[in-house]
Scaffold this active site. Structure first.
Site, PDB file in Angstrom:
ATOM      1  N   ASP A   1      -0.975   4.338  -0.752  1.00 15.47           N
ATOM      2  CA  ASP A   1      -2.759   3.810   0.027  1.00 15.47           C
ATOM      3  C   ASP A   1      -1.871   2.295   1.111  1.00 15.47           C
ATOM      4  O   ASP A   1      -2.681   2.226   1.272  1.00 15.47           O
ATOM      5  CB  ASP A   1      -3.937   3.211  -1.271  1.00 15.47           C
ATOM      6  CG  ASP A   1      -3.279   2.296  -2.417  1.00 15.47           C
ATOM      7  OD1 ASP A   1      -1.579   2.243  -2.745  1.00 15.47           O
ATOM      8  OD2 ASP A   1      -3.506   0.935  -2.338  1.00 15.47           O
ATOM      9  N   HIS A   2      -0.497   2.070   1.259  1.00 22.08           N
ATOM     10  CA  HIS A   2       0.184   0.962   1.934  1.00 22.08           C
ATOM     11  C   HIS A   2       0.930   2.335   3.143  1.00 22.08           C
ATOM     12  O   HIS A   2       1.625   2.765   2.615  1.00 22.08           O
ATOM     13  CB  HIS A   2       0.730   0.295   0.969  1.00 22.08           C
ATOM     14  CG  HIS A   2      -0.290  -0.703   0.299  1.00 22.08           C
ATOM     15  ND1 HIS A   2      -0.415  -2.031   0.785  1.00 22.08           N
ATOM     16  CD2 HIS A   2      -0.330  -1.105  -0.704  1.00 22.08           C
ATOM     17  CE1 HIS A   2      -1.205  -2.916  -0.697  1.00 22.08           C
ATOM     18  NE2 HIS A   2      -1.230  -1.603  -1.143  1.00 22.08           N
TER      19      HIS A   2
ATOM     20  N   ASN B   1       4.844  -1.342  -0.238  1.00 22.17           N
ATOM     21  CA  ASN B   1       3.931  -0.678  -1.689  1.00 22.17           C
ATOM     22  C   ASN B   1       3.793   0.339  -1.756  1.00 22.17           C
ATOM     23  O   ASN B   1       3.161   0.934  -0.646  1.00 22.17           O
ATOM     24  CB  ASN B   1       3.017  -1.694  -1.380  1.00 22.17           C
ATOM     25  CG  ASN B   1       2.416  -1.647  -2.553  1.00 22.17           C
ATOM     26  OD1 ASN B   1       2.270  -0.786  -3.314  1.00 22.17           O
ATOM     27  ND2 ASN B   1       1.733  -2.237  -3.425  1.00 22.17           N
TER      28      ASN B   1
ATOM     29  N   ASP C   1       0.078  -6.527   4.706  1.00 18.63           N
ATOM     30  CA  ASP C   1       0.829  -6.085   4.195  1.00 18.63           C
ATOM     31  C   ASP C   1       2.450  -7.123   5.387  1.00 18.63           C
ATOM     32  O   ASP C   1       1.418  -6.722   6.897  1.00 18.63           O
ATOM     33  CB  ASP C   1       2.250  -4.843   4.092  1.00 18.63           C
ATOM     34  CG  ASP C   1       0.961  -4.507   2.956  1.00 18.63           C
ATOM     35  OD1 ASP C   1       1.738  -4.386   1.537  1.00 18.63           O
ATOM     36  OD2 ASP C   1      -0.319  -3.738   2.762  1.00 18.63           O
TER      37      ASP C   1
ATOM     38  N   ASN D   1      -1.694  -9.447  -0.527  1.00 21.43           N
ATOM     39  CA  ASN D   1      -2.644  -9.387  -1.147  1.00 21.43           C
ATOM     40  C   ASN D   1      -3.437 -10.515  -0.489  1.00 21.43           C
ATOM     41  O   ASN D   1      -4.580 -10.346  -0.630  1.00 21.43           O
ATOM     42  CB  ASN D   1      -2.869  -9.318  -2.304  1.00 21.43           C
ATOM     43  CG  ASN D   1      -3.148  -7.996  -3.024  1.00 21.43           C
ATOM     44  OD1 ASN D   1      -3.160  -6.801  -2.654  1.00 21.43           O
ATOM     45  ND2 ASN D   1      -1.816  -7.501  -3.853  1.00 21.43           N
TER      46      ASN D   1
ATOM     47  N   ASP E   1       3.341  -7.255  -0.054  1.00 22.77           N
ATOM     48  CA  ASP E   1       2.745  -6.894  -0.455  1.00 22.77           C
ATOM     49  C   ASP E   1       1.865  -8.681  -0.471  1.00 22.77           C
ATOM     50  O   ASP E   1       1.938  -8.683  -1.504  1.00 22.77           O
ATOM     51  CB  ASP E   1       2.430  -5.622  -1.287  1.00 22.77           C
ATOM     52  CG  ASP E   1       0.785  -6.136  -1.246  1.00 22.77           C
ATOM     53  OD1 ASP E   1      -0.431  -6.553  -0.263  1.00 22.77           O
ATOM     54  OD2 ASP E   1       0.692  -4.747  -2.302  1.00 22.77           O
TER      55      ASP E   1
ATOM     56  N   GLU F   1       5.643  -2.512  -6.073  1.00 18.85           N
ATOM     57  CA  GLU F   1       5.224  -1.832  -6.501  1.00 18.85           C
ATOM     58  C   GLU F   1       6.305  -0.755  -7.264  1.00 18.85           C
ATOM     59  O   GLU F   1       5.016   0.471  -6.721  1.00 18.85           O
ATOM     60  CB  GLU F   1       3.540  -1.666  -6.811  1.00 18.85           C
ATOM     61  CG  GLU F   1       2.683  -2.327  -6.555  1.00 18.85           C
ATOM     62  CD  GLU F   1       1.230  -1.971  -6.726  1.00 18.85           C
ATOM     63  OE1 GLU F   1       0.734  -1.616  -8.018  1.00 18.85           O
ATOM     64  OE2 GLU F   1       0.246  -1.966  -6.034  1.00 18.85           O
TER      65      GLU F   1
END
Length: 259
Positions: free
Chosen positions: A245-246, A7, A216, A147, A145, A34
């Site tokens: 952030d991933h 991501n 992930d 989530n 991802d 994303e």
DNA sequence: ATGGTGGATGCTCCA
């Protein structure tokens, strides 16, 4: 064959990181999530110059998924059957005899919210689709991802996160149903250290303190799990300047002809 | 300390 998922949280911002990472990691198949960019503005030339074919399902501002690969894909799909959804969260294609699905599962925001209901409905539609894909393709890889942190050991502080978004029972049950359908979480095929995560909040110095979650994932069908020899999270890019952030996740499958 | 940061957008939402 090295499969990966990342991501990138805006491909526009993260393109330098992506190109740097491609150069060293050299994945054969990479799902990006994303991308946050429309197809017309997708930086295809830069990625192709790095030796990759690319397909993209993007939209303005939010979401967006891409697959980078070292060979051409066929039978491209976007979206889930039975879900008429403008959000670009699904991209699938066939590479040789590998079926590769790349997902950006809805975040869900907060348990009980409208977005949470959308997430659970989305996961139900996904499960039905995965079942049909498994019947059609013995060699299926599903990355993205998700989530969802599947188990307590996949979050920094299980007590703090208990019942919350990414960890709630219905989300975890949906993930378990994916596993029950025949896929396995390739990361858990191997002994792993404790405290391995793939996402850390930008706030409160979470990465430095390793306050994160493993959301992930790379799932694979039995025929591919048999030849899966390695799975890891590459934390390195999360430490670079202005990171996503991933972090990317990687799994290696032996004896698969590619490119 | 109910905050904090970051991305896309445009006077705020989403993660």
């Amino acid at each position: 064959m090295k499969a990966a998922s990342w991501n990138v949280n805006s491909l526009r911002v993260r393109l330098p990181h992506l190109l740097k990472w491609l150069h060293t990691a050299q994945p054969d198949l990479l799902g990006l999530q994303e991308t946050k960019i429309v197809d017309e503005q997708f930086p295809a030339a830069e990625i192709e110059a790095a030796g990759y074919r690319v397909i993209h399902a993007g939209q303005k501002t939010w979401n967006g998924v891409a697959i980078l690969s070292k060979m051409d894909g066929t039978d491209i799909v976007t979206g889930l059957p039975g879900l008429d959804d403008p959000q670009r969260r699904v991209l699938g294609a066939t590479y040789g005899d590998i079926r590769f699905l790349n997902l950006y599962v809805p975040n869900g925001q907060q348990v009980g919210s409208e977005k949470y209901s959308y997430k659970l409905d989305w996961l139900e539609k996904l499960l039905a689709y995965i079942k049909t894909q498994l019947e059609q393709y013995p060699r299926l890889i599903v990355v993205g991802d998700f989530n969802i942190a599947p188990e307590d050991r996949d979050v920094h502080d299980p007590a703090l996160w208990e019942g919350g978004i990414l960890c709630s029972d219905p989300e975890r049950a949906a993930f378990q149903q994916l596993l029950a359908s025949g896929l396995a979480d390739t990361f858990r095929l191997f002994d792993q250290e404790e405290g391995v995560f793939s996402w850390w909040d930008y706030r409160a110095a979470a990465f430095r303190r390793n306050i994160g979650a493993r959301i992930d994932h790379i799932l694979a069908s039995p025929a591919l799990c048999e030849v899966c020899s390695y799975s890891t999270v590459d934390k390195d890019p999360r430490s670079w300047e202005r990171p996503s952030d991933h972090a990317p996740v990687i799994s290696v499958f032996d004896g698969i002809g590619f490119a």
